[in-house]
Write a protein that holds these residues in place. Structure first.
Motif, PDB file in Angstrom:
ATOM      1  N   UNK A 148      -3.703  -0.082  -4.468  1.00 54.43           N
ATOM      2  CA  UNK A 148      -2.530   0.639  -4.961  1.00 54.43           C
ATOM      3  C   UNK A 148      -2.470   2.099  -4.556  1.00 54.43           C
ATOM      4  N   UNK A 149      -3.230   2.486  -3.544  1.00 52.66           N
ATOM      5  CA  UNK A 149      -3.199   3.882  -3.114  1.00 52.66           C
ATOM      6  C   UNK A 149      -2.333   4.092  -1.876  1.00 52.66           C
ATOM      7  N   UNK A 150      -1.767   2.983  -1.353  1.00 52.55           N
ATOM      8  CA  UNK A 150      -0.853   3.125  -0.210  1.00 52.55           C
ATOM      9  C   UNK A 150       0.524   2.646  -0.654  1.00 52.55           C
ATOM     10  N   UNK A 151       1.532   3.434  -0.406  1.00 55.94           N
ATOM     11  CA  UNK A 151       2.885   3.051  -0.796  1.00 55.94           C
ATOM     12  C   UNK A 151       3.881   3.624   0.194  1.00 55.94           C
ATOM     13  N   UNK A 152       5.124   3.105   0.131  1.00 49.66           N
ATOM     14  CA  UNK A 152       6.135   3.601   1.060  1.00 49.66           C
ATOM     15  C   UNK A 152       7.165   4.427   0.331  1.00 49.66           C
ATOM     16  N   UNK A 153       7.605   5.491   0.952  1.00 50.31           N
ATOM     17  CA  UNK A 153       8.754   6.216   0.414  1.00 50.31           C
ATOM     18  C   UNK A 153       9.444   6.960   1.544  1.00 50.31           C
ATOM     19  N   UNK A 154      10.646   7.414   1.249  1.00 48.68           N
ATOM     20  CA  UNK A 154      11.394   8.123   2.265  1.00 48.68           C
ATOM     21  C   UNK A 154      10.954   9.582   2.286  1.00 48.68           C
ATOM     22  N   UNK A 155      10.754  10.112   3.484  1.00 52.93           N
ATOM     23  CA  UNK A 155      10.391  11.517   3.606  1.00 52.93           C
ATOM     24  C   UNK A 155      10.979  12.065   4.892  1.00 52.93           C
ATOM     25  N   UNK A 156      11.125  13.364   4.906  1.00 50.93           N
ATOM     26  CA  UNK A 156      11.717  14.001   6.081  1.00 50.93           C
ATOM     27  C   UNK A 156      10.707  14.145   7.209  1.00 50.93           C
ATOM     28  N   UNK A 157      11.180  13.948   8.423  1.00 50.00           N
ATOM     29  CA  UNK A 157      10.365  14.252   9.594  1.00 50.00           C
ATOM     30  C   UNK A 157      11.132  15.246  10.447  1.00 50.00           C
TER      31      UNK A 157
END
Length: 811
Positions: A148-157
């Motif tokens: 549970x330490x890896x997850x996806x989310x939207x972020x700016x690049x």
RNA sequence: GUCGUGGUGGCGGAACUGGUAGACGCGCCAGCCUUAGGAGCUGGUGUCCGCAAGGACAUGAGGGUUCGACUCCCUCCCACGACACCA
């Protein structure tokens, strides 16, 4: 014996012998008194090994050699941080595949590294770009995912619309793409994150017990940025929405007159009314164009836009207009702040946009209370509350506690701890990295790739020309591989991992590896992640030496990953590096050496002319190891002479050393024994030079002394020391000899020279026996002719004797 | 802007918990050796006065504490490094 010392012949001779005898190979299982010495592994770039590498690796090796002679079984591995941007950019430019250029660079670099004469155990090297290695990078990802330490989310690049590619921060300096100078924009993308924030508290707490430079610890503390405060909920007027805000200054809540949200805040669209829609949309667009660097430029004036909505101050009950502004960052706290007259930034913002302000705090001593109340000045310090209802008269500190309690009772807030540290974005839209071991089902849900399919190979049928999508998305082979294994409609993850992931656990890989990177077969390493016994014996790393530029990123990631692996049950240690030292920087004419400045000094010519020992020693002699210094080639001659002279004098025998020389030999042993482990190589070498001067005056050295001096030289000039050891008739390798011990009795003297001061000025010197009484020394001091002259006709008012040092007479 | 580190001969740098500032090396000067030396050896070398003995001044600037300060305290100047609106 040759008359002159031929460095290059001697050095290749011993490098060959060391290799043949496998002198530096360590049996990790059998070793008893283990000592794990690591340097930060290099990136195999096309440029040759530079002065900076030598400055890191040479002294670190001298330290490791000293430890070995102390009887430790020293493991000093070397490897290559081989994934990353430069190889990919080189491929884009030349069409040469990164795996090819990296393999070649690695080969030349290994050859060059061997010339330094370090005691690396090359049987356990690593190369992060080899499938045998990145299989474990992928395995690490799977463990993070599973726990549970890896997850996806939207972020700016950072994105360049011209090059159609994602840019690293260093490629997007001052907001422009470094390839085409197009303005860089911030583009939202779904990416993988690792929850380093779960470990924020442990990362902070453990720092206290680490033997690291205080400076580095302080930087990590600031990077983690713990702050205690209150999370306050603001009801939006005429709506069900609630805006949550984090503050460390809840004592100023009574004077809070408006709210400011980050332009990216999720409620912005819902809150904005028709009248302000156009302005807000324009502002959001403008903010998206700015890089973090531009947004956080203090020199630029703050800007913002009004949404038309209001919230209610839970304390005062007053209505607060809701604004958006890009100085509020979406990723810190809740992406929203309440603003008041006790903050410079809010104060200036409110004045600019005509937003009403209030104050409720003045200095405890009253201070400039009127000016504060009349909003002539912005008072940001703690003080005493007024106009704050039941909290009037409280100090800021007391009010913070009382107001937190008040809010908590009414369920409008609670005391919390915030960290500046953000979760680690590990996705990179690049080719030359470890593929993320994830596949997506036809509905788009992520699934981990089962371990038996690792290494999940980096495909080779990929063009490097930027097209706006991640390079791996072009691979037909990867697509087919995924569908074949998982079914029709399944898609591979096309991002690769940040190279900091590869380097976050290499301290374990050295220990669990037989020749990774030297063999090229895939999957030849079938063992577990690490053998528990070996891990227990060798971890944490006893000494880690590398550049200070990694104080925050690499050194925090490696700590986090080690902690996580411990919690997953794979390792025993919680901290990877017990002791850490940063070498200083070698500059050229005061400037950091860099290709673009064209001021890089190459060691090659010097090494060819003087040898590796001389070059290493010169770097150590230049100054304090942790301070670095400015490059100059004028002094190298001195070390060259030193090597020639010591070679000559150690091969000249006298029957017996004089008592003075014997004492000097032992004093030198003492000095080196203290200085080398403290990384004060410059003074250790200076002590050896002093000894050399005495030996030359004596015309040679006794056999016993020569054997001591050869061993003292072994950490500092490994090749020279071996050659000396052999030439004075000793068998075996000098590096296998125990470190010489000094006889304290020889260092004791019976008489000392004591300086005599009159009114703080040195007027003479006297010889006295060490154990003579104070009164006697003072009398003798007064009799010294020159001292007596200065005392003439004066009364001695005070006399101080510092044993064995000086007499101070006051008249 | 904030934080950090550091300012010592012509140069790189030494100096223990405050105790003879300048170890060691480079460079420079003189002498020796040499056909020659950008090699080697010996001696000298902080500045100023003095033939010398000796003295005065010296650790970025100014002040303070102390018998005594490169070292501790205050103010300022300069250089380098890190961070950068953190709510």
């Amino acid at each position: 014996m040759q008359q002159t010392y031929d460095a290059s012949a001697v050095e290749s001779k011993w490098q060959k012998r060391w290799e043949e005898a496998k002198v530096y190979e360590v049996d990790l299982k059998k070793a008893k008194d283990s000592y794990y010495s690591m340097v930060m592994f290099p990136y195999p770039s096309g440029d040759k090994l530079h002065v900076g590498h030598w400055y890191n690796f040479g002294p670190a090796d001298s330290y490791a050699r000293f430890m070995r002679m102390q009887g430790k079984e020293v493991f000093a591995p070397m490897g290559f941080d081989a994934f990353g941007l430069p190889a990919e950019n080189y491929a884009i430019k030349t069409g040469i595949h990164p795996s090819k250029s990296i393999a070649e660079n690695t080969r030349t670099m290994i050859a060059q590294l061997k010339h330094i004469g370090c005691m690396y155990d090359w049987s356990k090297t690593v190369n992060t770009s080899q499938p045998e290695y990145y299989r474990w990078t992928q395995w690490l990802f799977l463990q993070m995912f599973k726990n549970g330490l890896a997850y996806r989310k939207e972020a700016n690049v950072n994105f360049c619309s011209c090059c159609q590619t994602v840019l690293a921060n260093e490629q997007a300096q001052n907001g422009l793409c470094d390839r085409c100078s197009t303005e860089v924009i911030r583009k939202p993308m779904t990416q993988w994150f690792w929850k380093i924030t779960d470990y924020a508290e442990t990362l902070l707490q453990n720092l206290d017990d680490l033997d690291w430079p205080e400076k580095t610890k302080l930087m990590q503390r600031n990077w983690i940025g713990r702050s205690e405060g209150v999370e306050v909920e603001f009801q939006v007027d005429c709506s069900d929405e609630v805006i949550t805000v984090f503050t460390t200054r809840v004592d100023t809540l009574y004077s809070g007159t408006f709210l400011v949200l980050a332009p990216e805040h999720s409620l912005v669209d819902a809150l904005t009314d028709a009248q302000h829609e156009a302005e807000v949309r324009a502002y959001k667009l403008a903010a998206a164009k700015k890089t973090d660097i531009q947004r956080t430029d203090l020199a630029k004036e703050k800007t913002g836009a009004f949404t038309g909505a209001y919230a209610v101050n839970p304390l005062s009950g007053e209505k607060m207009p809701i604004w958006i502004a890009d100085f509020v960052l979406a990723h810190y706290g809740f992406g929203a702040v309440f603003a008041d007259a006790h903050d410079e930034r809010d104060f200036a913002f409110a004045k600019k946009y005509g937003i009403p302000l209030k104050t409720n705090i003045c200095p405890a001593d009253g201070g400039d209370a009127d000016a504060i109340r009349n909003l002539e000045v912005c008072y940001t310090e703690d003080g005493i509350l007024y106009d704050s209802g039941e909290f009037d008269g409280m100090s800021s500190a007391d009010a913070r506690k009382a107001i937190a309690k008040w809010l908590e009772k009414r369920k409008k807030g609670r005391g919390v701890v915030q960290y500046r540290l953000r979760d680690w974005s590990i996705s990179r839209q690049r080719y030359w990295g470890a593929p993320i071991p994830i596949v997506y089902d036809p509905e788009g849900n992520p699934h981990p790739i089962p371990e038996e399919h690792l290494p999940w190979l980096l495909p080779t049928d990929v063009e490097f020309k930027p097209t706006g999508t991640a390079p791996l998305a072009q691979s037909k082979e990867l697509k087919e591989r995924t569908e074949k294994l998982f079914g029709k409609g399944w898609k591979p993850e096309v991002d690769t991992m940040d190279t900091f992931v590869c380097s976050s656990f290499y301290q374990f890989m050295y220990l669990s590896t037989e020749g990774v990177g030297t063999k090229s077969e895939i999957g030849n390493r079938k063992s577990d992640f690490i053998d528990a016994k070996i891990e227990k014996k060798w971890m944490p790393v006893d000494m880690y030496i590398g550049g200070a530029e990694h104080a925050c990123m690499h050194l925090i990631y490696a700590r986090f990953v080690t902690m996580a692996l411990k919690d997953f049950g794979f390792v025993n240690c919680e901290e990877p590096f017990k002791k850490l030292v940063h070498q200083g920087i070698i500059t050229n004419q005061g400037a950091k050496m860099s290709k673009s400045k064209g001021n890089v000094v190459s060691p090659d010519a010097f090494v060819e002319k003087h040898g590796a020992d001389v070059f290493r020693m010169y770097l150590m002699f230049m100054g304090t190891f942790t301070d670095g210094g400015d490059w100059s080639d004028t002094g190298i001659k001195g070390i060259d002479r030193f090597v020639q002279r010591i070679w000559k004098v150690l091969n000249k025998r006298v029957d017996q050393c004089s008592p003075q020389v014997r004492a000097k030999v032992h004093a030198t042993v003492k000095k080196c024994t203290e200085d080398i482990p403290a990384l004060r190589f410059n003074t250790a070498i200076a002590a050896l030079m002093e000894l050399l001067n005495d030996l030359e005056k004596q015309g040679g050295i006794a056999q016993e002394g020569a054997e001591i001096v050869a061993r003292l030289l072994a950490p500092l000039a490994p090749h020279l020391a071996e050659e000396l050891w052999e030439s004075i008739g000793k068998k075996g390798f000098v590096i296998d000899q125990p470190w010489p011990e000094f006889d304290p009795a020889l260092l004791e003297t019976t008489s000392v020279t004591v300086a005599v001061q009159v009114n703080g000025k040195v007027r003479g010197q006297i010889e006295v026996a060490v154990d003579v009484a104070e009164a006697e020394v003072i009398t003798q001091a007064q009799e010294e002719p020159n001292v007596a002259r200065h005392l003439e006709g004066k009364q001695v008012r005070k006399a101080i004797y510092v044993k064995g040092r000086l007499v101070s007479l006051v008249v």
